[in-house]
Design a protein around this motif. Structure first.
Motif, PDB file in Angstrom:
ATOM      1  N   GLY A  87     -10.351 -13.560 -27.277  1.00 28.84           N
ATOM      2  CA  GLY A  87     -10.471 -12.149 -27.625  1.00 28.84           C
ATOM      3  C   GLY A  87     -11.196 -11.341 -26.563  1.00 28.84           C
ATOM      4  N   THR A  88     -11.720 -12.041 -25.561  1.00 32.00           N
ATOM      5  CA  THR A  88     -12.423 -11.372 -24.475  1.00 32.00           C
ATOM      6  C   THR A  88     -11.585 -11.467 -23.212  1.00 32.00           C
ATOM      7  OG1 THR A  88     -14.583 -11.909 -25.400  1.00 32.00           O
ATOM      8  CG2 THR A  88     -14.513 -11.353 -23.062  1.00 32.00           C
ATOM      9  N   LYS A  89     -11.327 -10.330 -22.604  1.00 37.23           N
ATOM     10  CA  LYS A  89     -10.505 -10.295 -21.400  1.00 37.23           C
ATOM     11  C   LYS A  89     -11.341  -9.755 -20.246  1.00 37.23           C
ATOM     12  CE  LYS A  89      -5.979  -8.775 -19.765  1.00 37.23           C
ATOM     13  NZ  LYS A  89      -4.772  -7.981 -20.086  1.00 37.23           N
ATOM     14  N   LEU A  90     -11.583 -10.600 -19.291  1.00 31.47           N
ATOM     15  CA  LEU A  90     -12.409 -10.233 -18.152  1.00 31.47           C
ATOM     16  C   LEU A  90     -11.550 -10.273 -16.901  1.00 31.47           C
ATOM     17  CD1 LEU A  90     -15.502 -12.424 -19.043  1.00 31.47           C
ATOM     18  CD2 LEU A  90     -15.183  -9.995 -19.505  1.00 31.47           C
ATOM     19  N   GLU A  91     -11.441  -9.143 -16.233  1.00 30.91           N
ATOM     20  CA  GLU A  91     -10.568  -9.072 -15.071  1.00 30.91           C
ATOM     21  C   GLU A  91     -11.263  -8.405 -13.894  1.00 30.91           C
ATOM     22  OE1 GLU A  91      -6.086  -8.735 -16.863  1.00 30.91           O
ATOM     23  OE2 GLU A  91      -7.248  -6.900 -16.731  1.00 30.91           O
ATOM     24  N   THR A  92     -10.977  -8.919 -12.723  1.00 30.37           N
ATOM     25  CA  THR A  92     -11.455  -8.304 -11.500  1.00 30.37           C
ATOM     26  C   THR A  92     -10.654  -7.048 -11.220  1.00 30.37           C
ATOM     27  OG1 THR A  92     -12.023 -10.481 -10.615  1.00 30.37           O
ATOM     28  CG2 THR A  92     -11.809  -8.677  -9.022  1.00 30.37           C
ATOM     29  N   LYS A  93     -11.327  -6.009 -10.763  1.00 31.08           N
ATOM     30  CA  LYS A  93     -10.669  -4.765 -10.374  1.00 31.08           C
ATOM     31  C   LYS A  93     -10.675  -4.667  -8.849  1.00 31.08           C
ATOM     32  CE  LYS A  93     -10.398  -3.395 -14.705  1.00 31.08           C
ATOM     33  NZ  LYS A  93      -9.109  -3.323 -15.431  1.00 31.08           N
ATOM     34  N   PHE A  94      -9.664  -4.019  -8.322  1.00 26.87           N
ATOM     35  CA  PHE A  94      -9.577  -3.761  -6.892  1.00 26.87           C
ATOM     36  C   PHE A  94      -9.514  -2.252  -6.705  1.00 26.87           C
ATOM     37  CE2 PHE A  94      -8.157  -8.028  -7.558  1.00 26.87           C
ATOM     38  CZ  PHE A  94      -8.647  -8.726  -6.468  1.00 26.87           C
ATOM     39  N   VAL A  95     -10.566  -1.704  -6.106  1.00 29.97           N
ATOM     40  CA  VAL A  95     -10.703  -0.251  -5.996  1.00 29.97           C
ATOM     41  C   VAL A  95     -10.455   0.184  -4.552  1.00 29.97           C
ATOM     42  CG1 VAL A  95     -12.185   1.738  -6.423  1.00 29.97           C
ATOM     43  CG2 VAL A  95     -12.435  -0.332  -7.828  1.00 29.97           C
ATOM     44  N   VAL A  96      -9.457   1.019  -4.359  1.00 27.69           N
ATOM     45  CA  VAL A  96      -9.179   1.560  -3.026  1.00 27.69           C
ATOM     46  C   VAL A  96     -10.216   2.640  -2.738  1.00 27.69           C
ATOM     47  CG1 VAL A  96      -7.471   2.632  -1.522  1.00 27.69           C
ATOM     48  CG2 VAL A  96      -6.728   1.075  -3.330  1.00 27.69           C
ATOM     49  N   ARG A  97     -11.075   2.395  -1.766  1.00 24.63           N
ATOM     50  CA  ARG A  97     -12.165   3.309  -1.443  1.00 24.63           C
ATOM     51  C   ARG A  97     -11.822   4.262  -0.291  1.00 24.63           C
ATOM     52  NH1 ARG A  97     -15.433   3.562  -5.711  1.00 24.63           N
ATOM     53  NH2 ARG A  97     -16.101   1.490  -6.422  1.00 24.63           N
ATOM     54  N   HIS A  98     -10.863   3.854   0.539  1.00 27.51           N
ATOM     55  CA  HIS A  98     -10.569   4.668   1.725  1.00 27.51           C
ATOM     56  C   HIS A  98      -9.133   4.422   2.162  1.00 27.51           C
ATOM     57  CE1 HIS A  98     -11.395   6.713   5.556  1.00 27.51           C
ATOM     58  NE2 HIS A  98     -10.709   5.744   6.144  1.00 27.51           N
ATOM     59  N   LEU A  99      -8.437   5.524   2.463  1.00 24.71           N
ATOM     60  CA  LEU A  99      -7.082   5.471   3.032  1.00 24.71           C
ATOM     61  C   LEU A  99      -7.054   6.400   4.233  1.00 24.71           C
ATOM     62  CD1 LEU A  99      -4.671   5.683  -0.053  1.00 24.71           C
ATOM     63  CD2 LEU A  99      -4.978   3.723   1.470  1.00 24.71           C
ATOM     64  N   GLU A 100      -6.479   5.894   5.316  1.00 29.27           N
ATOM     65  CA  GLU A 100      -6.472   6.700   6.538  1.00 29.27           C
ATOM     66  C   GLU A 100      -5.212   6.430   7.333  1.00 29.27           C
ATOM     67  OE1 GLU A 100      -9.156   7.123  10.639  1.00 29.27           O
ATOM     68  OE2 GLU A 100      -9.959   6.100   8.857  1.00 29.27           O
ATOM     69  N   ARG A 101      -4.588   7.505   7.785  1.00 36.71           N
ATOM     70  CA  ARG A 101      -3.485   7.416   8.736  1.00 36.71           C
ATOM     71  C   ARG A 101      -3.980   7.944  10.068  1.00 36.71           C
ATOM     72  NH1 ARG A 101       2.227   9.514   6.118  1.00 36.71           N
ATOM     73  NH2 ARG A 101       3.069   7.454   5.593  1.00 36.71           N
ATOM     74  N   ILE A 102      -3.813   7.142  11.099  1.00 37.39           N
ATOM     75  CA  ILE A 102      -4.256   7.549  12.430  1.00 37.39           C
ATOM     76  C   ILE A 102      -3.126   8.303  13.124  1.00 37.39           C
ATOM     77  CG2 ILE A 102      -5.005   6.679  14.684  1.00 37.39           C
ATOM     78  CD1 ILE A 102      -6.423   4.431  13.236  1.00 37.39           C
ATOM     79  N   ALA A 103      -3.483   9.337  13.834  1.00 33.13           N
ATOM     80  CA  ALA A 103      -2.493  10.210  14.473  1.00 33.13           C
ATOM     81  C   ALA A 103      -1.577   9.426  15.400  1.00 33.13           C
ATOM     82  CB  ALA A 103      -3.197  11.317  15.251  1.00 33.13           C
ATOM     83  N   LEU A 104      -0.303   9.808  15.404  1.00 31.15           N
ATOM     84  CA  LEU A 104       0.661   9.192  16.307  1.00 31.15           C
ATOM     85  C   LEU A 104       0.206   9.380  17.751  1.00 31.15           C
ATOM     86  CD1 LEU A 104       4.044  10.344  14.699  1.00 31.15           C
ATOM     87  CD2 LEU A 104       2.965   8.094  14.531  1.00 31.15           C
ATOM     88  N   GLY A 105       0.424   8.356  18.563  1.00 31.60           N
ATOM     89  CA  GLY A 105       0.045   8.442  19.964  1.00 31.60           C
ATOM     90  C   GLY A 105      -1.359   7.975  20.271  1.00 31.60           C
ATOM     91  N   THR A 106      -2.146   7.650  19.232  1.00 34.23           N
ATOM     92  CA  THR A 106      -3.507   7.156  19.453  1.00 34.23           C
ATOM     93  C   THR A 106      -3.444   5.776  20.109  1.00 34.23           C
ATOM     94  OG1 THR A 106      -4.315   8.351  17.512  1.00 34.23           O
ATOM     95  CG2 THR A 106      -5.702   6.582  18.357  1.00 34.23           C
ATOM     96  N   SER A 107      -4.216   5.564  21.137  1.00 33.49           N
ATOM     97  CA  SER A 107      -4.185   4.286  21.857  1.00 33.49           C
ATOM     98  C   SER A 107      -4.759   3.174  20.992  1.00 33.49           C
ATOM     99  CB  SER A 107      -4.978   4.388  23.157  1.00 33.49           C
ATOM    100  OG  SER A 107      -6.366   4.482  22.887  1.00 33.49           O
ATOM    101  N   TYR A 108      -4.308   1.947  21.271  1.00 31.68           N
ATOM    102  CA  TYR A 108      -4.830   0.806  20.530  1.00 31.68           C
ATOM    103  C   TYR A 108      -6.316   0.593  20.809  1.00 31.68           C
ATOM    104  CZ  TYR A 108      -0.011  -0.435  19.363  1.00 31.68           C
ATOM    105  OH  TYR A 108       1.272  -0.427  18.863  1.00 31.68           O
ATOM    106  N   VAL A 109      -6.758   0.945  21.994  1.00 30.95           N
ATOM    107  CA  VAL A 109      -8.190   0.835  22.316  1.00 30.95           C
ATOM    108  C   VAL A 109      -8.997   1.751  21.394  1.00 30.95           C
ATOM    109  CG1 VAL A 109      -9.948   1.261  24.073  1.00 30.95           C
ATOM    110  CG2 VAL A 109      -7.806   0.141  24.713  1.00 30.95           C
TER     111      VAL A 109
END
Length: 218
Positions: A41-63
């Motif tokens: 009767g007890t359900k214990l589950e791990t949650k996964f919380v997305v804290r940050h999302l980021e898209r890096i600008a096209l053309g940004t160097s790998y360095v």
């Protein structure tokens, strides 16, 4: 055991590079109801919380991308408490080398994304079918275990990418996952998927009796 997981999906000319930070939240109890647990009767589950999302600008160097990631994982919140999962497919191998040489206090997990087969580890990297990565995040989302931090931008964009995922079967019988709409991207979905895939491996099942022991959380 790490608590934060970063997914780094590397783009090329017309593809964005995306970074996701996912926190694994274990269930915390002040009092464990053993009787309810025995009766399931007890359900214990791990949650996964997305804290940050980021898209890096096209053309940004790998360095520059490596420097951005280095500063993130060495921040006060993440330093020594995180795993970085990076797409080492294709040109990603060179970026993995740059990350290894950088000053990072973080576990580095290179992943070669494949079109089929089973996940396996060899030569210091994981070969993981794209099916497995996307499957993990889709299941967590459907179970209500994938959550999003309040006020975080790009959540709708991420959900749209997940909803747009489709599977194709090649003539060789391999499955291929992707956003098959023209002009669609899957970089955010893959970044989150890689982070969740690694975080799921660290998940502890509270109350699991499979080995004769009970795992409690306090």
């Amino acid at each position: 055991m790490n608590r934060f997981y970063l997914g780094l999906d590397l783009g090329q000319r017309q593809d964005y590079t995306a970074i996701a930070v996912v926190e694994r939240e274990e269930p915390v109890l002040v009092r464990f109801d053993y009787v309810a647990w025995m009766r399931r009767g007890t359900k214990l589950e791990t949650k996964f919380v997305v804290r940050h999302l980021e898209r890096i600008a096209l053309g940004t160097s790998y360095v520059s991308i490596v420097d951005r990631v280095r500063r993130m994982v060495n921040s006060e919140d993440l330093r020594g408490r995180c795993s970085l999962v990076v797409d080492g497919t294709g040109v990603g191998g060179a970026v993995v080398d740059l990350l290894r040489e950088s000053d990072m206090d973080c576990e580095l997990v290179p992943v070669q994304i494949t079109g089929g087969g089973k996940a396996r580890r060899e030569a210091g990297a994981w070969n993981v079918p794209k099916r497995d990565l996307i499957g993990v995040v889709q299941v967590l989302f459907e179970q209500g275990r994938l959550l999003f931090a309040d006020g975080m931008p790009r959540v709708k964009m991420l959900v749209d990418e997940l909803m747009a995922m489709r599977v194709r079967v090649t003539t060789e019988g391999n499955e291929q996952y992707g956003a098959w709409r023209e002009g669609a991207h899957d970089d955010l979905a893959l970044a989150v998927a890689m982070a969740c895939w690694r975080g799921k491996a660290d998940e502890r099942v509270v109350g699991d009796r499979s080995d004769g022991r009970v795992i409690f959380a306090y």
